[in-house]
Design a protein around this motif. Sequence first.
Motif, PDB file in Angstrom:
ATOM      1  N   GLY A   1       0.279   2.394  -3.484  1.00 29.87           N
ATOM      2  CA  GLY A   1      -1.000   3.057  -3.230  1.00 29.87           C
ATOM      3  C   GLY A   1      -2.016   2.100  -2.625  1.00 29.87           C
TER       4      GLY A   1
ATOM      5  N   SER B   1      -5.088   1.487  -3.198  1.00 24.87           N
ATOM      6  CA  SER B   1      -6.031   0.807  -4.085  1.00 24.87           C
ATOM      7  C   SER B   1      -5.464  -0.452  -4.715  1.00 24.87           C
ATOM      8  CB  SER B   1      -6.492   1.767  -5.185  1.00 24.87           C
ATOM      9  OG  SER B   1      -5.391   2.173  -5.993  1.00 24.87           O
TER      10      SER B   1
ATOM     11  N   LYS C   1       0.825  -1.208   0.000  1.00 26.55           N
ATOM     12  CA  LYS C   1       0.000   0.000   0.000  1.00 26.55           C
ATOM     13  C   LYS C   1       0.860   1.260   0.000  1.00 26.55           C
ATOM     14  CE  LYS C   1      -3.733  -2.224   2.639  1.00 26.55           C
ATOM     15  NZ  LYS C   1      -4.508  -2.203   3.910  1.00 26.55           N
TER      16      LYS C   1
END
Length: 489
Positions: A260, A262, A256
């Motif tokens: 990121g 997502s 993450k």
Amino acid sequence: MNHPSDAVMRPSPPTGDEPGPVIIRRAWLRLLAWCAGGLVLALVVLGAYALVYPERMPPAVGAIVEDITGANPHPAQLMRPPAAPLSAVALLGKQIFFDRTLSASGVQSCATCHSPQHSYAPDNAFPVQLGGARMSEAGYRPPPSLAYLYRQAPFSIGPDQGDTDAPVDMAQLATQAAGTQRAQKTALAAPAAPAAPAAPAAPAMVPQGGLFWDGRADTLQIQALGPLTNPVEMANATEADVARKLLHTQYLDQFKKIFGPSVVNNPSLLISEALFAVGRYQIEDQSFHAFTSKYDYWLEGKARLTHAELRGLRLFNDKDKANCAGCHLSQPSRDGLPPLFTDTQYEALGVPRNPAIPANKDPKFFDMGVCGPFRDDLAQQTQYCGMFLTPTLRNVAERKVFFHNGVYHELRQVMDFYNLRNTSPEKIYPRDASGKVQKYNDLPVQYHANIDSADAPFDRKPGDRPAMTDQDIQDIIAFMKTLSDGYKD
């Protein structure tokens, strides 16, 4: 006191006990001894001078000094990959590389078959490794080392030499190849075309690059995915299974932070980034391409080779004897890159079948490398059947199995194969029920013409004198041991 030269120029009158000729002979012997001592002293001084000022030595003298001292008379400056701390991505890749929870069995990781303590090759002498959900499924080939792949190009088929830019038409290539003997490593002249340069004829096209024994993966990322979903290795049924396992790892937060938040919501992206991280680990970590062998230091003038090692190096490079360097390139590149000891091309060598591989119990099963069965895009390119990637010889003395089927376990066996395959095939291959030698018994007979019989040491016939003597082989093995990383003077 008379100087020895005085005795020669002005011999004393003979006594009653010694005739004059005896005195003169003794004087000549003293003079010869004095000259021999001076020659030895001159060679010692010459050797010392060469060690301090090797660049000032003429080539002929340098060769003599090399024999005496074992030093390289023409040191090179090697351009190694830069040393730097691992990036965050590479550190993540390292965790993935050693993570056993990513396998269906829960006990197998990338490092299980690619041990860092064994040059990223298996740590055992099994011809193939066991894997699968219960660690009971046998593989088909011994895993090659992951070391020294940082300069491996994608798989391609093209001319070994020359500068043609003509695209390769695979269908046309198959048609051209019908009836040809084998793909030559030296490019043949292409027929002239009236309007534009023609593509080289099929025999001139050489497979090169790629990963795995058959080159079916073009990047380290694709290579890393193969074992994860292979039913006889880490045995995940689908890539979705791999993604689910990644979501339960202790390093998920690192995903993450780097890619990121997502990324965890997109399974295909999660896998892609994980494989990218593994690739970065292999590129950045110096242990995958250490270049710390005795030979590397000898190339740089920082180590000396023994007489046996030097002689082994010459035989290794001799195109009429061992001819190892014909495929296992031993010289630095023009821009100083250390040699990888492979031309990254493919050869059909005709090694004997290995009955220890479970798949080989089926007499109809044949592992034919580039043209199948584990890659099917080149199945029609029958001129390449039986060809496998030439591996690096770096750390070769640390390996426990050799060739694509792990049929040999010692370097001596490998050298005997090269030396005796054509001159005494009965010492290499088994016999059938009638007593006939089953030469090239691990490749269907219709593809035997692909096997190299033109290059030394294979350019001999049954009954000929082998290319190498027993001493030659011992010296070549002594040299190959200098290719192991971690040398300490």
